[in-house]
Design an enzyme around this catalytic site. Structure first.
Site, short mmCIF file in Angstrom:
data_model
loop_
_atom_site.label_atom_id
_atom_site.label_comp_id
_atom_site.label_asym_id
_atom_site.label_seq_id
_atom_site.Cartn_x
_atom_site.Cartn_y
_atom_site.Cartn_z
N LYS A 60 9.30 -33.97 -11.15
CA LYS A 60 10.32 -33.09 -11.73
C LYS A 60 11.70 -33.75 -11.74
O LYS A 60 12.39 -33.78 -12.76
CB LYS A 60 10.39 -31.76 -10.95
CG LYS A 60 9.06 -31.05 -10.85
CD LYS A 60 9.13 -29.77 -10.04
CE LYS A 60 9.57 -29.91 -8.59
NZ LYS A 60 8.60 -30.63 -7.72
N GLU B 18 16.91 -28.00 -8.26
CA GLU B 18 16.90 -27.24 -7.00
C GLU B 18 18.32 -27.12 -6.45
O GLU B 18 18.55 -27.30 -5.25
CB GLU B 18 15.95 -27.90 -6.00
CG GLU B 18 14.53 -27.90 -6.52
CD GLU B 18 13.53 -28.46 -5.54
OE1 GLU B 18 13.62 -28.11 -4.35
OE2 GLU B 18 12.65 -29.23 -5.96
N1 LIG Z 1 13.71 -43.98 -5.99
C1 LIG Z 1 12.38 -43.98 -5.95
N2 LIG Z 1 11.69 -45.14 -5.80
C2 LIG Z 1 10.33 -45.16 -5.77
N3 LIG Z 1 9.56 -44.06 -5.93
C3 LIG Z 1 10.20 -42.89 -6.10
C4 LIG Z 1 11.63 -42.78 -6.12
N4 LIG Z 1 11.96 -41.48 -6.31
C5 LIG Z 1 10.80 -40.79 -6.40
N5 LIG Z 1 9.73 -41.63 -6.27
C6 LIG Z 1 8.31 -41.26 -6.35
O1 LIG Z 1 8.05 -40.71 -7.65
C7 LIG Z 1 7.23 -39.57 -7.58
C8 LIG Z 1 7.92 -38.40 -8.26
O2 LIG Z 1 9.08 -38.07 -7.50
P1 LIG Z 1 10.09 -36.90 -7.91
O3 LIG Z 1 11.27 -37.05 -7.04
O4 LIG Z 1 10.29 -36.94 -9.38
O5 LIG Z 1 9.22 -35.62 -7.53
P2 LIG Z 1 9.65 -34.07 -7.54
O6 LIG Z 1 8.65 -33.36 -8.40
O7 LIG Z 1 11.07 -33.93 -7.90
O8 LIG Z 1 9.38 -33.66 -6.03
P3 LIG Z 1 10.18 -32.63 -5.04
O9 LIG Z 1 9.63 -31.25 -5.33
O10 LIG Z 1 9.77 -33.10 -3.69
O11 LIG Z 1 11.65 -32.77 -5.30
C9 LIG Z 1 6.90 -39.37 -6.12
O12 LIG Z 1 5.63 -39.92 -5.86
C10 LIG Z 1 7.96 -40.15 -5.37
O13 LIG Z 1 7.47 -40.67 -4.18
MG LIG Z 2 12.77 -33.26 -6.81
#
Ligand SMILES: Nc1ncnc2c1ncn2[C@@H]1O[C@H](COP(=O)(O)OP(=O)(O)OP(=O)(O)O)[C@@H](O)[C@H]1O
Ligand SMILES: [Mg+2]
Length: 277
Positions: free
Chosen positions: A45, A165
């Site tokens: 997300k 969020e």
């Molecule tokens: N800066 C980064 N470097 C490497 N991998 C990352 C980085 N940021 C996020 N990820 C990885 O990319 C994937 C997606 O992450 P993202 O932050 O988009 O998830 P999200 O849906 O926002 O989760 P949350 O509900 O925890 O905020 C995850 O597997 C995360 O570990």
């Molecule tokens: Mg997130």
């Protein structure tokens, strides 16, 4: 033409790895609409949100805002239209006081200095931070910082507002106030809202819900069609609203529920059922 058009978007943080973080997603966001994005932790997300404001560069596919593809060259121009508020307000401050910080954003948007004070006063009081205008942002509490970050972004009157969020750190009253403020701006100024949220109430009032699962879009539909997908949502580690669970239980016991999202209607139908037996 939709205001935001995303086609076959692919992104990865780890260029060597074969697993993509965003696995070829496509969606449209209409101007003036309110979209919520839900999905389990790590489903992608925040990554999508960062791609939409050009904080990350896509690997392939396309992201168009008002028909214009986001490129490294036009990214600053795009950010005049699209603003984002993250969950964690740290490192979002530039000014030495709350007032300076909000003013800095306005300066960047070439707002006439004589017009700034009323804008700063209005938005700081909307987020209940009017008494903190001369305080140092770094010395505020997490929730206070978040209110200032939200005021600063709203003051710039973006056409598209992405909230990642953004109210997670606020107390229930604060969450409610910000929700009402954003909803008011959305309605009065036709502001397009994309809100990443775990708040099912907010999901139920949105126009469209995008459900992310493991870097892909699992569903993209209206809330009434999404929130009833009890089994499917639980399968991807999401929950369904209490009202939907209650409606299903009532239906299994012979009570007709016409709208499992509308709590007032459920109460009404339960009362009608009660008066019949
Ligand atoms: N800066 C980064 N470097 C490497 N991998 C990352 C980085 N940021 C996020 N990820 C990885 O990319 C994937 C997606 O992450 P993202 O932050 O988009 O998830 P999200 O849906 O926002 O989760 P949350 O509900 O925890 O905020 C995850 O597997 C995360 O570990
Ligand atoms: Mg997130």
């Amino acid at each position: 033409m939709a205001q935001i058009e995303v086609r076959d978007l692919v992104f990865t943080y780890d260029e060597e790895g074969s697993e993509k973080t965003i696995k070829g997603v496509s969606f449209d966001i209409e101007k003036g609409s309110y979209t919520t994005i839900i999905g389990h932790n790590g489903s992608g997300k925040s990554t999508i949100a960062k791609l939409l404001v050009g904080l990350l560069e896509k690997e392939s596919g396309s992201i168009k805002i008002d028909g214009e593809e986001i490129t490294p060259e036009n990214v600053y121009e795009i950010r005049r239209k699209v603003a984002i508020v993250f969950q964690n307000p740290d490192n979002q401050f530039i000014g030495s006081t709350v007032r300076d910080d909000i003013a800095f954003g306005l300066e960047n948007h070439q707002v006439d200095p004589s017009a700034m004070d009323p804008i700063i006063n209005y938005f700081s009081s909307e987020v209940n931070m009017e008494d903190f205008l001369n305080h140092e942002p770094t010395k505020l509490s997490g929730g206070q910082k978040q209110r200032v970050a939200i005021a600063g972004v709203l003051a710039m009157a973006p056409e598209i507002l992405i909230l990642d969020e953004a109210t997670a750190m606020l107390d229930p009253a604060g969450k409610h106030e910000i929700k009402e403020l954003v909803l008011g701006l959305h309605k009065r100024h036709d502001m397009t809202i994309i809100s990443i949220t775990h708040d099912i109430e907010e999901v139920s009032i949105s126009d469209k819900v995008i459900v992310m699962n493991d870097g892909d879009i699992r569903f993209n539909d209206e809330p009434d069609d999404i929130l009833v997908l009890q089994k499917e949502l639980i399968d991807i580690q999401l929950d369904v609203p209490f009202s939907v669970k209650l409606s299903l239980l009532l239906q299994q016991n012979g009570v007709t529920i016409t709208d499992p999202i509308d709590e007032d209607k459920i109460v009404e139908e339960l009362c009608q059922y009660n008066s019949k037996i």
